[in-house]
Design a protein around this motif. Structure first.
Motif, PDB file in Angstrom:
ATOM      1  N   ALA A  18       0.832  -1.211   0.000  1.00 40.91           N
ATOM      2  CA  ALA A  18       0.000   0.000   0.000  1.00 40.91           C
ATOM      3  C   ALA A  18       0.860   1.252   0.000  1.00 40.91           C
ATOM      4  O   ALA A  18       0.560   2.235  -0.707  1.00 40.91           O
ATOM      5  N   ALA A  19       1.942   1.233   0.774  1.00 37.48           N
ATOM      6  CA  ALA A  19       2.835   2.389   0.825  1.00 37.48           C
ATOM      7  C   ALA A  19       3.492   2.619  -0.535  1.00 37.48           C
ATOM      8  O   ALA A  19       3.601   3.761  -1.004  1.00 37.48           O
ATOM      9  N   PHE A  20       3.922   1.539  -1.181  1.00 35.81           N
ATOM     10  CA  PHE A  20       4.560   1.677  -2.494  1.00 35.81           C
ATOM     11  C   PHE A  20       3.564   2.214  -3.520  1.00 35.81           C
ATOM     12  O   PHE A  20       3.898   3.101  -4.320  1.00 35.81           O
ATOM     13  N   ALA A  21       2.344   1.677  -3.501  1.00 37.65           N
ATOM     14  CA  ALA A  21       1.330   2.142  -4.453  1.00 37.65           C
ATOM     15  C   ALA A  21       1.028   3.620  -4.247  1.00 37.65           C
ATOM     16  O   ALA A  21       0.903   4.384  -5.209  1.00 37.65           O
ATOM     17  N   ALA A  22       0.907   4.032  -2.981  1.00 33.82           N
ATOM     18  CA  ALA A  22       0.629   5.441  -2.693  1.00 33.82           C
ATOM     19  C   ALA A  22       1.778   6.332  -3.163  1.00 33.82           C
ATOM     20  O   ALA A  22       1.550   7.394  -3.757  1.00 33.82           O
ATOM     21  N   ALA A  23       3.013   5.896  -2.897  1.00 34.89           N
ATOM     22  CA  ALA A  23       4.167   6.683  -3.343  1.00 34.89           C
ATOM     23  C   ALA A  23       4.210   6.777  -4.861  1.00 34.89           C
ATOM     24  O   ALA A  23       4.524   7.838  -5.420  1.00 34.89           O
ATOM     25  N   ALA A  24       3.884   5.682  -5.549  1.00 35.08           N
ATOM     26  CA  ALA A  24       3.885   5.694  -7.006  1.00 35.08           C
ATOM     27  C   ALA A  24       2.841   6.655  -7.555  1.00 35.08           C
ATOM     28  O   ALA A  24       3.085   7.370  -8.540  1.00 35.08           O
ATOM     29  N   VAL A  25       1.670   6.698  -6.919  1.00 34.61           N
ATOM     30  CA  VAL A  25       0.624   7.636  -7.346  1.00 34.61           C
ATOM     31  C   VAL A  25       1.089   9.077  -7.151  1.00 34.61           C
ATOM     32  O   VAL A  25       0.871   9.938  -8.012  1.00 34.61           O
TER      33      VAL A  25
END
Length: 245
Positions: free
Chosen positions: A129-136
């Motif tokens: 979830a943290a990686f996805a949020a950072a990517a967004v």
């Protein structure tokens, strides 16, 4: 962003604290064990059945609403760290539309930090979830003036940071959770600058070294004991972004 955005982000993050507390309780279990969404004292659910990870809530005092025993982090700590993390991430951002994503990123990061401290693990749902949020966030920065070079630097930094932690896993018997979290910290720091990548990496190592030395001097850890590194990685990102903003 402006002070107004910073205050709103901090307030929104604190509003999520009750749910974040349930995530911390549920995932603070040994590696390989399923989440336990119940109070360890009275076995009553802190996250309602069928709504795992979404609608559970614990009060700021950290006490089970059924038996009154404290479970999870000490009173006020989750709320304080959420406010600081979300406020800092939003304050250092230049993309207002990314504010909600940064608040969610702060919630995932605080969850990871407390779980790592309690159980020496970084659960996959929250590293993902943290990686996805950072990517967004990086994508939004690219679309609002950052350009492809901005995204390329962030992606390259994520690869380098993740690769470094993978090598440490092979050499020093580290954990894959650090590798996965390293991808996220690399993205966030790389989006700032190469200087941020260097400072953030060094800061995280230094924080862990200081904490480890202090615990050993106090007799609470022995040489060779595992020290949670995830909180230091996350703290390194926040400190670096605020310093270089």
């Amino acid at each position: 962003m402006s002070t107004g955005w910073t205050v709103l982000a901090a307030a929104a993050a604190v509003a999520l604290a009750g749910t974040v507390r349930t995530w911390i309780v549920a995932f603070s279990v040994p590696y390989g064990h399923p989440p336990q969404p119940v109070c360890p004292n009275c076995q009553n659910a802190v996250i309602p059945a069928g709504r795992m990870g979404l609608l559970g809530w614990l009060p700021p005092n950290g006490r089970c609403r059924t038996c009154g025993e404290r479970i999870g982090p000490p009173p006020g700590t989750v709320e304080a760290l959420l406010a600081v993390a979300a406020g800092a991430l939003v304050h250092t951002s230049t993309v207002p539309v990314a504010a909600p994503v940064l608040v969610f990123l702060a919630a995932a990061g605080v969850t990871l930090a407390f779980v790592d401290l309690a159980a020496r693990r970084l659960p996959d749902p929250f590293t993902a979830a943290a990686f996805a949020a950072a990517a967004v966030v990086i994508l939004l920065q690219m679309l609002t003036g950052g350009g492809w070079s901005h995204g390329l630097r962030a992606a390259t930094a994520a690869g380098i940071t993740g690769g470094c932690y993978f090598l440490l896993t092979l050499i020093a018997n580290g954990g894959m959770g650090d590798v996965k979290l390293g991808l996220t910290t690399g993205l966030l720091l790389g989006a700032q600058s190469w200087t941020a990548v260097l400072i953030g990496g060094l800061a995280s190592v230094l924080i862990t070294a200081v904490i480890g030395s202090t615990l050993r001097a106090a007799g609470r850890r022995k040489p060779g004991d595992d020290i949670a590194h995830g909180p230091s990685m996350l703290a390194g990102v926040v400190i670096t972004l605020v310093t270089l903003a």
